[in-house]
Design a protein around this motif. Sequence first.
Motif, PDB file in Angstrom:
ATOM      1  N   VAL A   1       0.826  -1.212   0.000  1.00  0.00           N
ATOM      2  CA  VAL A   1       0.000   0.000   0.000  1.00  0.00           C
ATOM      3  C   VAL A   1       0.857   1.258   0.000  1.00  0.00           C
ATOM      4  O   VAL A   1       0.494   2.274  -0.608  1.00  0.00           O
ATOM      5  N   THR A   2       1.999   1.207   0.675  1.00  0.00           N
ATOM      6  CA  THR A   2       2.867   2.386   0.730  1.00  0.00           C
ATOM      7  C   THR A   2       3.464   2.698  -0.632  1.00  0.00           C
ATOM      8  O   THR A   2       3.428   3.851  -1.088  1.00  0.00           O
ATOM      9  N   THR A   3       4.006   1.688  -1.307  1.00  0.00           N
ATOM     10  CA  THR A   3       4.598   1.928  -2.623  1.00  0.00           C
ATOM     11  C   THR A   3       3.539   2.321  -3.643  1.00  0.00           C
ATOM     12  O   THR A   3       3.794   3.142  -4.526  1.00  0.00           O
ATOM     13  N   SER A   4       2.350   1.753  -3.509  1.00  0.00           N
ATOM     14  CA  SER A   4       1.264   2.117  -4.422  1.00  0.00           C
ATOM     15  C   SER A   4       0.863   3.574  -4.243  1.00  0.00           C
ATOM     16  O   SER A   4       0.695   4.318  -5.218  1.00  0.00           O
ATOM     17  N   TRP A   5       0.705   3.998  -2.999  1.00  0.00           N
ATOM     18  CA  TRP A   5       0.279   5.370  -2.706  1.00  0.00           C
ATOM     19  C   TRP A   5       1.336   6.377  -3.128  1.00  0.00           C
ATOM     20  O   TRP A   5       1.018   7.404  -3.732  1.00  0.00           O
ATOM     21  N   VAL A   6       2.602   6.087  -2.816  1.00  0.00           N
ATOM     22  CA  VAL A   6       3.682   7.005  -3.187  1.00  0.00           C
ATOM     23  C   VAL A   6       3.761   7.160  -4.695  1.00  0.00           C
ATOM     24  O   VAL A   6       4.016   8.262  -5.217  1.00  0.00           O
ATOM     25  N   THR A   7       3.509   6.085  -5.429  1.00  0.00           N
ATOM     26  CA  THR A   7       3.596   6.127  -6.896  1.00  0.00           C
ATOM     27  C   THR A   7       2.684   7.178  -7.504  1.00  0.00           C
ATOM     28  O   THR A   7       3.076   7.882  -8.438  1.00  0.00           O
ATOM     29  N   VAL A   8       1.459   7.294  -6.981  1.00  0.00           N
ATOM     30  CA  VAL A   8       0.517   8.238  -7.581  1.00  0.00           C
ATOM     31  C   VAL A   8       0.495   9.595  -6.884  1.00  0.00           C
ATOM     32  O   VAL A   8      -0.097  10.535  -7.406  1.00  0.00           O
ATOM     33  N   ARG A   9       1.121   9.703  -5.730  1.00  0.00           N
ATOM     34  CA  ARG A   9       1.149  10.987  -5.052  1.00  0.00           C
ATOM     35  C   ARG A   9       2.222  11.915  -5.611  1.00  0.00           C
ATOM     36  O   ARG A   9       2.119  13.133  -5.508  1.00  0.00           O
TER      37      ARG A   9
END
Length: 222
Positions: free
Chosen positions: A76-84
């Motif tokens: 979830v962290t890598t996913s969120w950082v990717t689009v932020r």
Amino acid sequence: MTELSLPVLVHIAAGAVGLLSGASALAVRKGKAVHRAAGTLFLISMSIMGSTGAIIAALEPDRLSLLAGILAVYLVTTSWVTVRRADGMIDAFETWAFCVAFAVSVSAMFLASVAAAGGEGGLDGNAPEPFVVFGSIAGLAALLDIVVINRGRIAGVHRIARHLWRMCAALAIAASAFFLGQPDYFPESVRGTWVVFTPPLAALGLMVFWLLRVWFTKTFKT
């Protein structure tokens, strides 16, 4: 009924919020305010669920749940950082993320071999197959991290796909942890039936649907 400790209650509550917010993020229109809010809530709740689950598992010990908790937080962290971040940007975060995924993958595969050598008892009561599943997911994620690091950027549909599959994989882990990992919460008549397998499979099915839409339609090309 056994009295539940505060960490366990927090873990259960965060998992419930994670399941609801993750399903909401998949159901609403992508990129809009509701989707972003649901995604942020999913990040927070899954991070709490994974962290508390890993701590509880380390104390028991339950090494499978420990790895699953770390993997869920990583996804979830890598996913969120990717689009932020802005399209095309990466930094040292991806290198650290790769180290986590690689460590989880290697650890899971090693523990799978230990569980296999343990016979019917497995390891901490777990068969080797779940270790292989989590190790394979972490290994795939680590490999894709290496691709991103070597390219020095991630943009366009690659960025959306990276965000999408990691969020859906984390949702599938949460759904599996509850519907498959907590059989005592369900009547005996539904244990091991399609009822408990449907939510995890639905998360994976929606992941495939959205990945196909991202890669093979014009919806996300711009």
